[in-house]
Every structure is written in structure tokens, then in C-alpha cells.
Scaffold this motif. Structure first.
Motif, PDB file in Angstrom:
ATOM      1  N   THR A 140       0.847  -1.189   0.000  1.00  0.00           N
ATOM      2  CA  THR A 140       0.000   0.000   0.000  1.00  0.00           C
ATOM      3  C   THR A 140       0.882   1.239   0.000  1.00  0.00           C
ATOM      4  O   THR A 140       1.840   1.313   0.771  1.00  0.00           O
ATOM      5  CB  THR A 140      -0.913   0.040   1.247  1.00  0.00           C
ATOM      6  N   VAL A 142       0.437   5.559  -0.031  1.00  0.00           N
ATOM      7  CA  VAL A 142      -0.451   6.724   0.032  1.00  0.00           C
ATOM      8  C   VAL A 142       0.335   7.921  -0.475  1.00  0.00           C
ATOM      9  O   VAL A 142       1.466   8.171  -0.059  1.00  0.00           O
ATOM     10  CB  VAL A 142      -0.957   6.969   1.475  1.00  0.00           C
ATOM     11  N   PHE A 149      -5.755  13.015  -1.622  1.00  0.00           N
ATOM     12  CA  PHE A 149      -4.973  11.859  -1.175  1.00  0.00           C
ATOM     13  C   PHE A 149      -5.295  10.714  -2.125  1.00  0.00           C
ATOM     14  O   PHE A 149      -6.390  10.638  -2.689  1.00  0.00           O
ATOM     15  CB  PHE A 149      -5.319  11.460   0.270  1.00  0.00           C
ATOM     16  N   CYS A 150      -4.327   9.854  -2.331  1.00  0.00           N
ATOM     17  CA  CYS A 150      -4.514   8.700  -3.209  1.00  0.00           C
ATOM     18  C   CYS A 150      -3.859   7.492  -2.545  1.00  0.00           C
ATOM     19  O   CYS A 150      -2.639   7.459  -2.376  1.00  0.00           O
ATOM     20  CB  CYS A 150      -3.901   8.947  -4.582  1.00  0.00           C
ATOM     21  N   SER A 151      -4.672   6.530  -2.184  1.00  0.00           N
ATOM     22  CA  SER A 151      -4.182   5.296  -1.577  1.00  0.00           C
ATOM     23  C   SER A 151      -4.329   4.166  -2.593  1.00  0.00           C
ATOM     24  O   SER A 151      -5.425   3.920  -3.103  1.00  0.00           O
ATOM     25  CB  SER A 151      -4.989   4.970  -0.320  1.00  0.00           C
TER      26      SER A 151
END
Length: 160
Positions: A140, A142, A149-151
Motif C-alpha cells: 500500500t 499513500v 490523497f490517493c491510496s
């Protein structure tokens, strides 16, 4: 008496090894009624786990995710609701494609992308998976700025 035959085959450096076990049993006079037997040979194929160099790794998956996020979002990208759906799909497809390009045999990939606008609220995400810790992996990353925000989470699962 019964006979056990063992055969092994290797395809190439990038594919898995396969072992086939054949157990020949003598025909019984009357098999149990709940069994449907067509012959006296029973075959079981055992797929061995991938070698060290043919395993998905968290480090490599994180590198790919970071590169794709940087290419698609950069540091100056501003969140808009209209672009979010398209960018989310594009990031997901690119990460999945790059993971497939690693050429790891028998791996299946799943990618989840969450792209949201920063408006002062918090967010928590979690997941639970049941898998083989020797062969499967996830990563993962982020990414974001003051606007978004982009996870991105990618899962690599080895198919036995």
C-alpha cells in the motif's frame, strides 16, 4: 499390491515446476456405492511454490505503485470530482499492467485505488485476507498534496 509412479517436469526459468503422482491400486471387487470410479488409476497433480526469484515482493510492488502515482498525479495535480473516476481507473489499470509485466508465473493481481479530496476529515482503511504468507504479497502506498490523497493497494496472490 500398489505401484507409485512419480514424474517431474520443468518448463523454463519463469514457469513453475509440476510434479505428478500416479497411484495404481488393484481393482476392488465392489467399490463403495458412494464412489464413482471409472478406472483403477488415480492421478494427483502437485504444484510446487515459486522459487525465490519468481515471487511477488512488497518492495517491488511499492516501487511500481509509486512510479504510477507520480506519473499520473505528480505534485501539482488538483482534485476535481470529474477527473477522479478517470484517474482512479487509469492508475488501477497501469499498476495491474505493470505487475503483470513482471512475468511472475501463476500470480493473479488485484488493485484497489481510493482517490479523495482533502477537506479536513480523517479516513481509515483496512483489509483482511487469508493467504499463503510464503508466496502472496501486498503493498500500500499513500500519495497526496493539500488538495487530494490517493491510496493504492495491490495484492499479488499465487494460484496453486
Amino acid at each position: 499390491s500398489c505401484k507409485l509412479l512419480l514424474s517431474r517436469s520443468r518448463k523454463s526459468n519463469h514457469t513453475c515446476k509440476q510434479t505428478t503422482l500416479v497411484l495404481a491400486l488393484p481393482a476392488s471387487p465392489s467399490p463403495p456405492s458412494h464412489l464413482h470410479t471409472h478406472n483403477t488409476m488415480s492421478t494427483k497433480t502437485v504444484i510446487e511454490p515459486p522459487s525465490y526469484h519468481n515471487k511477488a515482493t512488497k518492495r517491488r510492488m511499492e516501487e511500481i505503485i509509486k512510479e504510477v502515482q507520480a506519473d499520473n498525479l505528480g505534485s501539482n495535480w488538483e482534485y476535481t470530482g470529474d477527473d477522479a473516476a478517470l484517474v482512479t481507473k487509469k492508475i488501477s489499470d497501469e499498476v495491474k499492467g505493470r505487475l503483470r509485466d513482471l512475468g511472475l508465473p501463476r500470480y493473479k493481481y488485484m488493485v484497489q485505488v481510493v482517490l479523495g479530496q482533502k477537506v479536513g476529515e480523517g479516513m481509515q482503511m483496512g483489509c483482511r485476507c487469508l493467504w499463503d504468507t510464503n508466496t502472496d504479497a501486498y503493498a500500500t502506498v499513500v500519495h497526496g498534496n493539500d488538495s487530494y490523497f490517493c491510496s493504492v493497494t495491490a495484492f499479488g496472490v499465487y494460484q496453486y
